[in-house]
Motif scaffolding. Structure first.
Motif, PDB file in Angstrom:
ATOM      1  N   ALA A  23      -2.931  12.577 -16.602  1.00 24.80           N
ATOM      2  CA  ALA A  23      -3.849  11.634 -16.871  1.00 24.80           C
ATOM      3  C   ALA A  23      -3.665  10.783 -18.019  1.00 24.80           C
ATOM      4  O   ALA A  23      -3.802   9.731 -17.858  1.00 24.80           O
ATOM      5  CB  ALA A  23      -4.942  12.672 -17.360  1.00 24.80           C
ATOM      6  N   THR A  24      -2.856  11.231 -19.021  1.00 27.05           N
ATOM      7  CA  THR A  24      -2.515  10.492 -20.111  1.00 27.05           C
ATOM      8  C   THR A  24      -1.489   9.470 -19.861  1.00 27.05           C
ATOM      9  O   THR A  24      -1.569   8.339 -20.116  1.00 27.05           O
ATOM     10  CB  THR A  24      -2.074  11.316 -21.456  1.00 27.05           C
ATOM     11  OG1 THR A  24      -3.011  12.219 -21.675  1.00 27.05           O
ATOM     12  CG2 THR A  24      -1.915  10.424 -22.749  1.00 27.05           C
ATOM     13  N   ALA A  25      -0.469   9.892 -19.163  1.00 30.46           N
ATOM     14  CA  ALA A  25       0.455   8.935 -18.623  1.00 30.46           C
ATOM     15  C   ALA A  25      -0.254   7.752 -17.766  1.00 30.46           C
ATOM     16  O   ALA A  25       0.327   6.738 -17.966  1.00 30.46           O
ATOM     17  CB  ALA A  25       1.933   9.538 -17.867  1.00 30.46           C
ATOM     18  N   LYS A  26      -0.985   8.118 -16.846  1.00 29.25           N
ATOM     19  CA  LYS A  26      -1.276   7.163 -15.735  1.00 29.25           C
ATOM     20  C   LYS A  26      -2.275   6.186 -16.668  1.00 29.25           C
ATOM     21  O   LYS A  26      -2.190   5.028 -16.610  1.00 29.25           O
ATOM     22  CB  LYS A  26      -2.304   8.027 -15.145  1.00 29.25           C
ATOM     23  CG  LYS A  26      -3.044   6.932 -13.957  1.00 29.25           C
ATOM     24  CD  LYS A  26      -3.894   7.778 -12.997  1.00 29.25           C
ATOM     25  CE  LYS A  26      -4.576   7.027 -11.995  1.00 29.25           C
ATOM     26  NZ  LYS A  26      -5.493   7.577 -11.064  1.00 29.25           N
ATOM     27  N   ARG A  27      -3.177   6.737 -17.479  1.00 29.61           N
ATOM     28  CA  ARG A  27      -4.027   5.848 -18.379  1.00 29.61           C
ATOM     29  C   ARG A  27      -2.975   4.800 -19.345  1.00 29.61           C
ATOM     30  O   ARG A  27      -3.359   3.856 -19.425  1.00 29.61           O
ATOM     31  CB  ARG A  27      -4.968   6.604 -19.385  1.00 29.61           C
ATOM     32  CG  ARG A  27      -5.823   5.681 -20.291  1.00 29.61           C
ATOM     33  CD  ARG A  27      -6.638   6.637 -21.156  1.00 29.61           C
ATOM     34  NE  ARG A  27      -7.180   5.555 -22.078  1.00 29.61           N
ATOM     35  CZ  ARG A  27      -7.590   6.049 -23.487  1.00 29.61           C
ATOM     36  NH1 ARG A  27      -7.315   7.395 -23.692  1.00 29.61           N
ATOM     37  NH2 ARG A  27      -8.234   5.100 -24.194  1.00 29.61           N
ATOM     38  N   PHE A  28      -1.957   5.490 -19.943  1.00 27.57           N
ATOM     39  CA  PHE A  28      -1.162   4.797 -20.940  1.00 27.57           C
ATOM     40  C   PHE A  28      -0.600   3.270 -19.759  1.00 27.57           C
ATOM     41  O   PHE A  28      -0.568   2.368 -20.319  1.00 27.57           O
ATOM     42  CB  PHE A  28      -0.135   5.428 -21.359  1.00 27.57           C
ATOM     43  CG  PHE A  28       0.865   4.660 -22.343  1.00 27.57           C
ATOM     44  CD1 PHE A  28       0.713   4.405 -23.421  1.00 27.57           C
ATOM     45  CD2 PHE A  28       1.924   4.091 -21.667  1.00 27.57           C
ATOM     46  CE1 PHE A  28       1.396   3.578 -24.311  1.00 27.57           C
ATOM     47  CE2 PHE A  28       2.864   3.708 -22.551  1.00 27.57           C
ATOM     48  CZ  PHE A  28       2.608   3.159 -23.944  1.00 27.57           C
ATOM     49  N   LEU A  29      -0.089   3.843 -18.670  1.00 22.48           N
ATOM     50  CA  LEU A  29       0.584   2.707 -17.952  1.00 22.48           C
ATOM     51  C   LEU A  29      -0.161   1.771 -17.443  1.00 22.48           C
ATOM     52  O   LEU A  29       0.009   0.607 -17.311  1.00 22.48           O
ATOM     53  CB  LEU A  29       1.394   3.531 -16.890  1.00 22.48           C
ATOM     54  CG  LEU A  29       2.609   4.292 -17.056  1.00 22.48           C
ATOM     55  CD1 LEU A  29       3.195   5.036 -15.661  1.00 22.48           C
ATOM     56  CD2 LEU A  29       3.814   3.426 -17.686  1.00 22.48           C
ATOM     57  N   ASN A  30      -1.457   2.081 -17.295  1.00 20.30           N
ATOM     58  CA  ASN A  30      -2.701   1.170 -16.857  1.00 20.30           C
ATOM     59  C   ASN A  30      -3.019   0.272 -18.053  1.00 20.30           C
ATOM     60  O   ASN A  30      -2.951  -0.921 -18.002  1.00 20.30           O
ATOM     61  CB  ASN A  30      -3.965   2.095 -16.445  1.00 20.30           C
ATOM     62  CG  ASN A  30      -4.860   0.731 -16.041  1.00 20.30           C
ATOM     63  OD1 ASN A  30      -4.770   0.132 -15.126  1.00 20.30           O
ATOM     64  ND2 ASN A  30      -6.047   1.045 -16.597  1.00 20.30           N
TER      65      ASN A  30
END
Length: 313
Positions: free
Chosen positions: A188-195
């Protein structure tokens, strides 16, 4: 020259006396001079994690013996969480960004980076570049705290290996051994960061010179795009090894860390970095070595030995 007093550091006009927070008994930062390049190690706090994470492939008795020898508890202990700030010429480079907010995993003592940068008189708007060793949440979360992005420069460059971005499109945790809750939080954190930061990303394949004397190199292992950052100026050398190195790894480089996505490759990378560091006598800093984590590596028989520097204060 190492460990110069921070009052002698030229951390731009951003360095100025700041009233220390009452809970901070000592400043959680340590300054190192590498030739003409300034390096500051900053503690983001600590992460309490199960001791099995240090070597899940090791015999329990061997792991227990190592913990006893190090006067560490058998069940869980605090992993340091270090971040580095580098100034080379007119570039101010943040290497990793800490945990940020606790992702409901009972990690309340980490996530201190932003307030500690402020406490050191370092303005987020002075950061020209960010280098991410990889996209685990304890390396990117500080940039996801509410209000942080608005303080950063609109032309901020965030450097990360292309293989790392690719990996987090569909991360494979089949070889990792993590506590419950961590895989979902990492995704979840990686997905949010990349977004949130996709417009600032500057990807590289194997190696990239971020600034004069500051080079990021992909190692893989811990994650497919994990990288280390080498700092060199004059005859001085320092490596920030991210998560390629853990405290138990000097004596047991073949022990697998629970967060490694390719443990066999991570062990090979670790041994190669230790061999390089011992040969070059470069300084080593790593994310999860005890703060301030500045030291050197020596060969000790068929393994290695950590030699921390004497603090200069």
């Amino acid at each position: 020259m190492i460990g110069q007093q921070e009052k002698n550091m030229s951390l731009d006009s951003t360095s100025h006396p700041v009233k220390r927070q009452p809970e901070e008994l000592v400043p959680s930062r340590y300054a190192v001079q590498i030739g003409e390049i300034e390096v500051v190690v900053i503690s983001d706090g600590v992460l309490p994690l199960p001791t099995k994470m240090l070597g899940h492939n090791a015999a329990p008795a061997a792991r227990s013996a190592w913990l006893d020898e190090m006067f560490l508890p058998q069940d869980a202990f605090d992993w340091a969480l270090n971040v580095v700030l580098v100034r080379s010429g007119d570039r101010t480079i943040l290497i990793d960004a800490g945990l940020g907010l606790d992702p409901d995993l009972n990690l309340p003592r980490a996530g201190q980076l932003i307030k500690r940068l402020e406490g050191a008189g370092i303005d987020l708007g002075s950061v020209t570049d960010v280098v991410l060793t990889h996209l685990h949440m304890d390396h990117i979360g500080g940039l996801l705290i509410d209000g942080v992005k608005e303080q950063l420069r609109p032309d901020l460059r965030i450097h990360v290996a292309a293989a790392e971005v690719k990996f987090w499109e569909a991360p494979d945790f089949s070889h990792a051994v993590m506590p419950d809750g961590f895989p979902d939080a990492l995704r979840a954190t990686a997905k949010r960061f990349l977004n949130v930061y996709h417009n600032q990303l500057r990807t590289f394949e194997d190696e990239y010179e971020v600034a004069p004397g500051v080079v990021a190199t992909r190692t893989g292992g811990h994650t497919p795009g994990h990288c280390v950052v080498r700092v060199a100026s004059g005859s001085d050398r320092l490596m920030f090894a991210g998560d390629a190195v853990f405290a138990v790894g000097f004596e047991h480089p073949d022990w697998y860390n629970g967060f490694e996505h390719d443990p066999e490759e991570a062990a090979r990378v670790r041994t190669g970095l230790f061999t390089e560091l011992a040969a070059t006598k470069s300084f080593l800093v790593a994310t999860h070595l005890p703060f301030p984590s500045v030291g050197r590596v020596a060969v000790d028989g068929d393994h290695f030995r950590w030699v921390p520097v004497f603090w200069d204060y």
